[in-house]
Design an enzyme around this catalytic site. Structure first.
Site, PDB file in Angstrom:
ATOM      1  CB  SER A 118      -0.915   0.002   1.222  1.00 42.64           C
ATOM      2  OG  SER A 118      -1.740   1.151   1.231  1.00 42.64           O
ATOM      3  CG  HIS A 122      -0.037  13.170   1.100  1.00 46.65           C
ATOM      4  ND1 HIS A 122      -1.241  13.388   0.476  1.00 46.65           N
ATOM      5  CD2 HIS A 122      -0.234  12.138   1.975  1.00 46.65           C
ATOM      6  CE1 HIS A 122      -2.143  12.545   0.950  1.00 46.65           C
ATOM      7  NE2 HIS A 122      -1.559  11.771   1.859  1.00 46.65           N
ATOM      8  CG  HIS A 132      -4.232   4.808  -3.264  1.00 47.20           C
ATOM      9  ND1 HIS A 132      -5.087   4.093  -4.084  1.00 47.20           N
ATOM     10  CD2 HIS A 132      -4.030   4.042  -2.159  1.00 47.20           C
ATOM     11  CE1 HIS A 132      -5.407   2.950  -3.481  1.00 47.20           C
ATOM     12  NE2 HIS A 132      -4.779   2.892  -2.328  1.00 47.20           N
ATOM     13  CG  ASN A 134      -4.355  -1.056  -2.618  1.00 46.17           C
ATOM     14  OD1 ASN A 134      -4.997  -0.461  -3.473  1.00 46.17           O
ATOM     15  ND2 ASN A 134      -4.892  -1.977  -1.856  1.00 46.17           N
ATOM     16  CB  THR A 135      -1.295  -4.894  -5.892  1.00 44.91           C
ATOM     17  OG1 THR A 135       0.069  -4.947  -5.445  1.00 44.91           O
ATOM     18  CG2 THR A 135      -1.396  -3.935  -7.080  1.00 44.91           C
ATOM     19  NE  ARG A 136      -7.535  -5.473  -1.422  1.00 48.43           N
ATOM     20  CZ  ARG A 136      -7.783  -4.367  -2.111  1.00 48.43           C
ATOM     21  NH1 ARG A 136      -6.808  -3.513  -2.357  1.00 48.43           N
ATOM     22  NH2 ARG A 136      -9.004  -4.111  -2.548  1.00 48.43           N
ATOM     23  CG  HIS A 166      -6.337   7.591 -17.020  1.00 45.83           C
ATOM     24  ND1 HIS A 166      -7.227   6.683 -16.493  1.00 45.83           N
ATOM     25  CD2 HIS A 166      -6.447   8.712 -16.261  1.00 45.83           C
ATOM     26  CE1 HIS A 166      -7.867   7.224 -15.474  1.00 45.83           C
ATOM     27  NE2 HIS A 166      -7.406   8.464 -15.308  1.00 45.83           N
ATOM     28  CG  HIS A 196     -19.258  13.427   2.482  1.00 42.84           C
ATOM     29  ND1 HIS A 196     -18.482  12.288   2.526  1.00 42.84           N
ATOM     30  CD2 HIS A 196     -18.418  14.453   2.773  1.00 42.84           C
ATOM     31  CE1 HIS A 196     -17.247  12.601   2.834  1.00 42.84           C
ATOM     32  NE2 HIS A 196     -17.162  13.913   2.988  1.00 42.84           N
ATOM     33  N   GLY A 279      -7.083  -5.578  13.574  1.00 45.64           N
ATOM     34  CA  GLY A 279      -6.045  -5.412  14.574  1.00 45.64           C
ATOM     35  C   GLY A 279      -4.661  -5.135  14.042  1.00 45.64           C
TER      36      GLY A 279
END
Length: 296
Positions: A118, A122, A132, A134-136, A166, A196, A279
């Site tokens: 991850s 900034h 940003h 991330n791969t998992r 892109h 929002h 956790g």
């Protein structure tokens, strides 16, 4: 668990670590090469590396990883590149969340294993976009899947930068089927949206989750190419923009945009919720938050 899956899990975990090492080296090289600008006279930034540990409810070892964070660099104001491999038993809330997404069997056998990388960056210069990636890989006794992506988050948008980001993503996805890039781009547009605020978090990228076609090698290769696309998609933008002058108004725009980023990560991001619920080290989970932000 089959010997094949044991090998595949180790292969995926090793890959995420190798990608982490490549990105850390590239970012520190950027710091070394920054010879102009308001931060050029300070020492080049370096990552502080901390080993993270996850413990199960009974206190037994449940995996961990490396948290690598650079603060106050010449180019990067704050950047984190984390890797982890964790395992244990899913809590009730996580079980229900996964079951709602169509993951069968987790409530009957809630054991899990997860590994990934991850990254959030900034930047000092407001003309340099935040980013940003991330791969998992995730495993339960009932199923395995891959997820992740990469998206660009400029506070000052440049159409040519967005196009480059892109186009590199598309070039890395097209070998896996030309239908994939538009599909994963649309998924990113939907996922990285702030309801929002009625707006996108940035200018998009690619995103996938729950990827399991039944062909582990093919899905892993796709995941690898999402990771491989990151540096060629992002580094040229930073090399170009880091030398631009900025105004107080530009910095103000950056801080306000970071507020949007923080809102999204704290309210909506699935990875943040999962990390805290299971956790994992809270500092590692919340590494994505900007060092400074502003709300108007």
């Amino acid at each position: 668990m089959s010997d094949t899956m044991v090998h595949e899990k180790a292969t995926a975990s090793d890959w995420f670590r190798s990608l982490r090492d490549e990105i850390v080296a590239a970012f520190e090289a950027l710091e070394d090469s920054q010879e102009t600008g308001p931060f050029a006279d300070q020492p080049a930034g370096r990552f502080e590396v901390t080993e993270t540990k996850r413990h199960s409810d009974d206190g037994s070892d449940a995996g961990g990883g490396l948290m690598s964070v650079m603060r106050g660099g010449r180019v990067f104001e704050k950047v984190g590149v984390n890797v982890s491999t964790v395992y244990g038993t899913l809590g009730v809330a996580a079980q229900k969340s996964m079951a709602a997404r169509g993951v069968a069997g987790v409530e009957e056998d809630p054991r899990f294993w997860a590994s990934g990388i991850s990254l959030v960056a900034h930047m000092q210069n407001p003309h340099c976009p935040a980013v940003h990636m991330n791969t998992r890989m995730f495993w339960t006794p009932a199923a395995w899947w891959f997820g992740g992506g990469s998206d660009l988050n400029p506070c000052i948008e440049y159409d040519e930068d967005t196009a480059h980001f892109h186009n590199v993503q598309k070039a890395h996805l097209d070998p896996h089927g030309e239908e994939l890039y538009p599909e994963l781009k649309a998924w990113a547009d939907e996922y990285f949206y702030i309801p929002h605020r009625n707006r996108a978090r940035g200018v998009g990228g690619v995103f996938m989750d729950d990827r399991n076609t039944g062909d582990w090698a093919a899905d892993f290769a796709l995941t690898q190419n999402i990771g491989r696309a990151f540096l060629p998609a992002y580094l040229p933008l930073i090399e170009k923009r880091r030398v631009q002058d900025w105004t107080d108004a530009d910095k103000e725009a950056q801080l306000v945009h970071r507020g949007l980023y923080a809102e999204y990560n704290l309210v909506y991001d699935r990875g943040t919720k999962f990390g805290l619920a299971t956790g994992h080290d809270a500092n590692a989970v919340l590494m994505s938050l900007p060092p400074l932000a502003k709300w108007i």
